[in-house]
Design an enzyme around this catalytic site. Structure first.
Site, PDB file in Angstrom:
ATOM      1  N   HIS A 185       0.824  -1.213   0.000  1.00 29.15           N
ATOM      2  CA  HIS A 185       0.000   0.000   0.000  1.00 29.15           C
ATOM      3  C   HIS A 185       0.859   1.265   0.000  1.00 29.15           C
ATOM      4  O   HIS A 185       2.051   1.249   0.338  1.00 29.15           O
ATOM      5  CB  HIS A 185      -0.914   0.007   1.226  1.00 29.15           C
ATOM      6  CG  HIS A 185      -0.155   0.004   2.531  1.00 29.15           C
ATOM      7  ND1 HIS A 185       0.428   1.139   3.061  1.00 29.15           N
ATOM      8  CD2 HIS A 185       0.129  -0.998   3.397  1.00 29.15           C
ATOM      9  CE1 HIS A 185       1.035   0.846   4.197  1.00 29.15           C
ATOM     10  NE2 HIS A 185       0.866  -0.449   4.422  1.00 29.15           N
ATOM     11  N   GLU A 238      -1.909  -7.238   7.291  1.00 26.76           N
ATOM     12  CA  GLU A 238      -0.603  -7.231   7.930  1.00 26.76           C
ATOM     13  C   GLU A 238      -0.614  -8.146   9.150  1.00 26.76           C
ATOM     14  O   GLU A 238      -1.678  -8.539   9.650  1.00 26.76           O
ATOM     15  CB  GLU A 238      -0.257  -5.784   8.344  1.00 26.76           C
ATOM     16  CG  GLU A 238       1.086  -5.578   9.019  1.00 26.76           C
ATOM     17  CD  GLU A 238       2.262  -5.987   8.159  1.00 26.76           C
ATOM     18  OE1 GLU A 238       2.540  -7.209   8.113  1.00 26.76           O
ATOM     19  OE2 GLU A 238       2.909  -5.098   7.562  1.00 26.76           O
TER      20      GLU A 238
END
Length: 218
Positions: free
Chosen positions: A11, A84
């Protein structure tokens, strides 16, 4: 047996990346620089046909993937399995504060023990072994769904590191040996169950170096 091309993408930058604050499962959006990176990334990929765009269900990944999907004319498919690693009580803390706030846990974390689990915070932390298994099983599952095609998976630094370790067959305890940039393109193929790295850390589409939130040693 057909191979799948996988563009594994981190990202864009967030406010917490810029502050070196640990994010994990905490849902932090992109900052202005991250939004710029996402647009540059999407434009760079606009001449490649992507058959699907997947993203972690955290908004920093969703926002980045959304720019890619928009130019590709497809929808973003969300998958929590690409989140994550969960850092438990470490989430929300500055990296520089961790040795003082959680000295014993910090030492265990930096030792590279793959079975170390972060102390619980708002959420239960994960070990490297748990995290790696989650990421690789999801990556294989969705890549096999698109055999013979090219897909993008927009996720997080830790997810990219899992894929790198798997492709290089590195032990989970080994120190990290690569830089992981925001909005970077990392190219893999999956043939059967074999993940192969083709290109790492492409940020040619960005005007300046993207940020690597973790020091190269871990």
């Amino acid at each position: 047996m057909e191979s799948t091309e996988i563009l594994l993408i981190r990202h864009g930058e967030t406010p917490w990346n810029a502050l070196r604050r640990l994010q994990g499962h905490t849902d932090i959006p992109l900052n202005a620089e991250g939004r710029r990176q996402a647009k540059a990334l999407a434009y760079a990929l606009s001449n490649e046909k992507l058959d699907a765009v997947y993203a972690s269900d955290l908004q920093r990944a969703i926002q980045t993937a959304g720019e890619i999907a928009r130019l590709q004319g497809v929808s973003t498919r969300l998958e929590a399995g690409f989140r994550e690693r969960c850092f438990g009580a470490f989430e929300g803390q500055l990296y520089s504060d961790l040795p003082h706030l959680h000295p014993e846990a910090y030492i265990s974390w930096k030792s590279g023990d793959p079975d170390f689990v972060f102390p619980p915070g708002e959420r239960q932390g994960e070990s490297v072994r748990q995290f790696h298994a989650r990421v690789i099983s999801n990556l294989r599952f969705y890549a096999k769904r698109h055999a013979g095609q090219k897909i993008a998976v927009v996720a997080h630094g830790g997810v990219l590191e899992c894929a790198y370790r798997e492709a290089k067959q590195l032990p989970l305890s080994a120190p990290r040996e690569v830089t992981i940039y925001n909005a970077s393109i990392n190219r893999f193929t999956l043939h059967g169950d074999v993940l192969q790295l083709m290109q790492w850390g492409d940020i040619a589409h960005l005007d300046a170096d993207a940020m690597d939130e973790l020091a190269p040693d871990r």
